[in-house]
Design an enzyme around this catalytic site. Structure first.
Site, PDB file in Angstrom:
ATOM      1  N   LYS A 259       8.145  27.801 -12.117  1.00 36.61           N
ATOM      2  CA  LYS A 259       8.900  26.545 -12.092  1.00 36.61           C
ATOM      3  C   LYS A 259      10.357  26.853 -12.386  1.00 36.61           C
ATOM      4  O   LYS A 259      10.685  27.361 -13.452  1.00 36.61           O
ATOM      5  CB  LYS A 259       8.358  25.560 -13.140  1.00 36.61           C
ATOM      6  N   ASP A 264      16.756  19.603 -16.012  1.00 43.97           N
ATOM      7  CA  ASP A 264      15.840  18.472 -15.918  1.00 43.97           C
ATOM      8  C   ASP A 264      16.385  17.284 -16.720  1.00 43.97           C
ATOM      9  O   ASP A 264      16.196  17.201 -17.928  1.00 43.97           O
ATOM     10  CB  ASP A 264      14.459  18.894 -16.456  1.00 43.97           C
ATOM     11  N   LYS A 271      15.526  11.173 -19.353  1.00 41.55           N
ATOM     12  CA  LYS A 271      15.260  11.652 -20.706  1.00 41.55           C
ATOM     13  C   LYS A 271      16.248  11.012 -21.682  1.00 41.55           C
ATOM     14  O   LYS A 271      17.321  10.555 -21.297  1.00 41.55           O
ATOM     15  CB  LYS A 271      15.398  13.183 -20.759  1.00 41.55           C
ATOM     16  N   ASP A 282      14.489  24.839 -18.342  1.00 43.74           N
ATOM     17  CA  ASP A 282      13.364  24.383 -17.522  1.00 43.74           C
ATOM     18  C   ASP A 282      13.128  25.260 -16.285  1.00 43.74           C
ATOM     19  O   ASP A 282      12.237  24.980 -15.493  1.00 43.74           O
ATOM     20  CB  ASP A 282      13.581  22.915 -17.121  1.00 43.74           C
ATOM     21  N   ASP A 341      10.267  12.220 -14.106  1.00 42.98           N
ATOM     22  CA  ASP A 341      10.385  13.301 -15.083  1.00 42.98           C
ATOM     23  C   ASP A 341       9.190  14.255 -15.007  1.00 42.98           C
ATOM     24  O   ASP A 341       9.204  15.320 -15.613  1.00 42.98           O
ATOM     25  CB  ASP A 341      10.526  12.710 -16.494  1.00 42.98           C
ATOM     26  N   GLU A 343       8.454  16.252 -12.764  1.00 41.89           N
ATOM     27  CA  GLU A 343       8.955  16.904 -11.541  1.00 41.89           C
ATOM     28  C   GLU A 343       8.437  18.333 -11.381  1.00 41.89           C
ATOM     29  O   GLU A 343       8.372  18.841 -10.267  1.00 41.89           O
ATOM     30  CB  GLU A 343      10.490  16.908 -11.547  1.00 41.89           C
ATOM     31  N   ARG A 345       5.449  19.618 -11.775  1.00 45.14           N
ATOM     32  CA  ARG A 345       4.202  19.671 -11.001  1.00 45.14           C
ATOM     33  C   ARG A 345       4.473  19.439  -9.519  1.00 45.14           C
ATOM     34  O   ARG A 345       3.742  19.919  -8.664  1.00 45.14           O
ATOM     35  CB  ARG A 345       3.202  18.657 -11.574  1.00 45.14           C
TER      36      ARG A 345
HETATM   37  N1  BES Z   1      10.430  20.034 -18.504  1.00 46.35           N
HETATM   38  C1  BES Z   1       9.632  19.001 -19.055  1.00 46.35           C
HETATM   39  C2  BES Z   1       8.637  19.490 -20.087  1.00 46.35           C
HETATM   40  C3  BES Z   1       9.214  20.024 -21.369  1.00 46.35           C
HETATM   41  C4  BES Z   1       9.363  19.188 -22.451  1.00 46.35           C
HETATM   42  C5  BES Z   1       9.536  21.348 -21.505  1.00 46.35           C
HETATM   43  C6  BES Z   1       9.849  19.675 -23.638  1.00 46.35           C
HETATM   44  C7  BES Z   1      10.035  21.842 -22.701  1.00 46.35           C
HETATM   45  C8  BES Z   1      10.186  20.997 -23.761  1.00 46.35           C
HETATM   46  C9  BES Z   1       8.845  18.288 -17.962  1.00 46.35           C
HETATM   47  O1  BES Z   1       9.447  18.256 -16.717  1.00 46.35           O
HETATM   48  C10 BES Z   1       8.654  16.888 -18.423  1.00 46.35           C
HETATM   49  O2  BES Z   1       9.620  16.178 -18.460  1.00 46.35           O
HETATM   50  N2  BES Z   1       7.427  16.523 -18.742  1.00 46.35           N
HETATM   51  C11 BES Z   1       7.117  15.221 -19.196  1.00 46.35           C
HETATM   52  C12 BES Z   1       6.052  14.653 -18.289  1.00 46.35           C
HETATM   53  C13 BES Z   1       5.777  13.216 -18.531  1.00 46.35           C
HETATM   54  C14 BES Z   1       6.936  12.372 -18.059  1.00 46.35           C
HETATM   55  C15 BES Z   1       4.539  12.805 -17.759  1.00 46.35           C
HETATM   56  C16 BES Z   1       6.591  15.330 -20.611  1.00 46.35           C
HETATM   57  O3  BES Z   1       5.849  16.264 -20.894  1.00 46.35           O
HETATM   58  O4  BES Z   1       6.960  14.503 -21.432  1.00 46.35           O
HETATM   59 ZN    ZN Z   2      10.794  19.717 -16.301  1.00 42.61          ZN
HETATM   60 MN    MN Z   3      10.692  16.578 -16.490  1.00 40.10          MN
END
Ligand code: BES
Ligand code: ZN
Ligand code: MN
Length: 495
Positions: A259, A264, A271, A282, A341, A343, A345
């Site tokens: 990834k 992000d 966020k 990210d 967010d 993204e 996946r």
């Molecule tokens: N890049 C983030 C995940 C992440 C969060 C990595 C904290 C490192 C530290 C990912 O793209 C994300 O935003 N995930 C969300 C998904 C949710 C919106 C379904 C999450 O895990 O909150």
């Molecule tokens: Zn992300």
């Molecule tokens: Mn995200």
């Protein structure tokens, strides 16, 4: 870091650097060291001048062959408990001490470490690179890096020169990944990263590669990576690098997918002001995949690898994807975006399906995918998921016990299979408002593995560390590079 090699102690002005187990008689060269210290080694320990306590570094002065020299000792504790993980820790602490005290020269007496010489040499080579890692920052007064100024000699009765040079390449792969991850996001866009990768592998033996730009991705139907990247001025890229050693003929490749979200923001599912900073990391999955391929190719391992990195920046503009949009993936499956967010996946869906087109025997993807995996497993364990049975992970888990890169399997089951199909308008949805988000995300990616054996690594917690450890400073870790390279080296993924 530079090394020179000697087969016996030479009187120089450099400090001597030794490992010190509880029972120094367990050193292979106890007599030699004791003689250097005028027969006082036991007394120096007994009087608590040097400590044998595990991970404690102490120093003293000694008259060595008539000159006064500094002796630096790292305590190794009980030699019987000194496995690879423990020894790595001790070496990390030792190199960090040398860095902190500005000790840029020294003679490491390898025989004082009561383990196999090649194992000691291997871990010295790796830890010398990673423990004292420092990002070459943009500070005007950035001092020259310790790694550039330090030059140690290693004294060993066994010839370990090749071993040190070989595993130094593994360490360099980890450093390369950390440098990619640490670079600020305005300076590490998908285009810049793709160009850097192309430059790095340009004249590498047995490596070929391809970069798909945004127009190509859109034209060829990579609808998910296109959707994620379209709101940024910095357009997405999909980079494929193939390393095929001539001795790996007849093997199906192993695909490594990363990834690479270079920033992000969350997109319209934006966020918060505390959730956004650090999202430059990210793209660590992609960075680590590049580090793996770099290490494996530099080490000339006889394997066949397809590295795929999906690079995109998740931003907002008038053309950004919105919650409720539907996009057609490269696999042909339609996807309803319920949360912009989620993204990672999406880009991985296209990248993993792309990887499956190379008919690999195994696909592994690496992604800072979910906050949920951090809540569940913390900063020290990577979440692993597979579409095979749990036993499939055993060799990997055993290897992580050697490298210290802990993993913990989390489930994907019918529950998630049902949830990812909850969209009223598309085959799949990228998000449902339910707990269990790490497993949901993994199950989403699974839909793109095309039946290929697949392991997903959620490194959201382990891709960075919030504190200094013996393996390096706060920031990007390069997690899993060590483990995966060792898996290739020991032939676990082939044959
Ligand atoms: N890049 C983030 C995940 C992440 C969060 C990595 C904290 C490192 C530290 C990912 O793209 C994300 O935003 N995930 C969300 C998904 C949710 C919106 C379904 C999450 O895990 O909150
Ligand atoms: Zn992300
Ligand atoms: Mn995200």
């Amino acid at each position: 870091m530079q090394f020179q090699f000697r087969d016996k102690y030479v009187a120089t002005e450099e400090p001597i650097i030794i490992g010190l187990p509880h029972e120094p008689a367990q050193m292979d060269n106890y007599e030699e060291v004791d003689t250097l210290l005028n027969g006082q080694l036991d007394a120096i320990i007994k009087e608590d001048v040097l400590s044998t306590e595990f991970g404690v570094v102490t120093t003293t002065g000694a008259i060595i062959q008539r000159d006064y020299r500094k002796v630096i000792a790292v305590g190794l504790g009980d030699a019987r408990a000194l496995d690879r993980v423990k020894l790595s820790e001790a070496l990390g602490v030792m190199f960090q001490f040398l860095k902190q005290t500005d000790t840029v020269k020294g003679q490491i007496l390898l025989d004082t470490f009561p383990v196999d010489s090649h194992m000691a040499a291997e871990l010295v080579a790796i830890m010398a690179e990673i423990s004292v890692y420092e990002f070459n920052s943009y500070k005007v007064d950035q001092a020259p890096l310790f790694s550039e100024t330090a030059a140690f000699s290693i004294t060993s009765s066994v010839d370990i020169k090749e071993t040190v040079s070989h595993y130094g390449k593994l360490g360099e792969g980890i450093i390369m990944a950390r440098n990619f991850s640490e670079t600020p996001p305005n300076l590490m866009t998908p285009e810049v990263m793709a160009d850097k990768i192309a430059e790095i592998f340009e004249s590498h033996p047995y490596v070929t590669g391809e970069v798909k730009d945004a127009a190509t991705l859109e034209a060829e139907g990579y609808g998910l990576i296109t959707a994620v990247g379209k709101a940024s001025y910095a357009k997405p890229r999909l980079v494929t690098i193939e390393y095929r050693h001539p001795d790996a003929k007849g093997y199906k490749p192993v695909a490594l997918v990363g990834k690479g979200v270079t920033y992000d923001t969350g997109g319209y599912s934006i966020k918060s002001k505390t959730g956004m900073p650090e999202m430059k990391y990210d793209m660590s999955g992609a960075a680590n995949v590049i580090g793996m391929v770099h290490a494996v190719s530099n080490m000339s391992l006889p394997v066949h690898i397809i590295g795929v990195v999906a690079l995109a920046e998740n931003m907002i503009d008038g053309n950004a994807m919105r919650p409720d949009d539907v996009y057609i993936s490269y696999s042909g499956q339609s996807v309803e975006v319920k949360n912009t967010d989620a993204e990672g996946r999406l880009v991985l869906g296209d990248a993993v399906f792309h990887a499956s087109q190379y008919s690999p025997s195994l696909i592994m993807d690496f992604a800072t995918l979910t906050g949920a995996v951090v809540a569940a497993l913390g900063e020290e364990r990577t979440g692993v998921f597979t579409n095979k049975d749990a036993a499939f992970l055993n060799p990997l888990i055993e290897m992580t016990e050697q490298t210290g890169e802990a993993v913990w399997q989390l489930p994907i089951s019918e529950v998630e299979e049902k949830n990812v199909r909850q969209s009223a308008v598309a085959d799949l949805t990228n998000h449902v408002e339910k707990p269990g988000r790490a497993s949901f995300a993994a199950c989403f990616i699974k839909q793109f593995a095309n039946g290929t054996p697949w392991i997903h690594f959620d490194i959201a917690g382990t891709g960075t560390t919030s504190k200094t450890t013996p393996s390096g400073p706060k920031g990007a870790t390069g997690v899993m590079i060590h483990t995966i390279v060792k898996m290739f080296e020991t032939g676990h993924f082939h044959g």
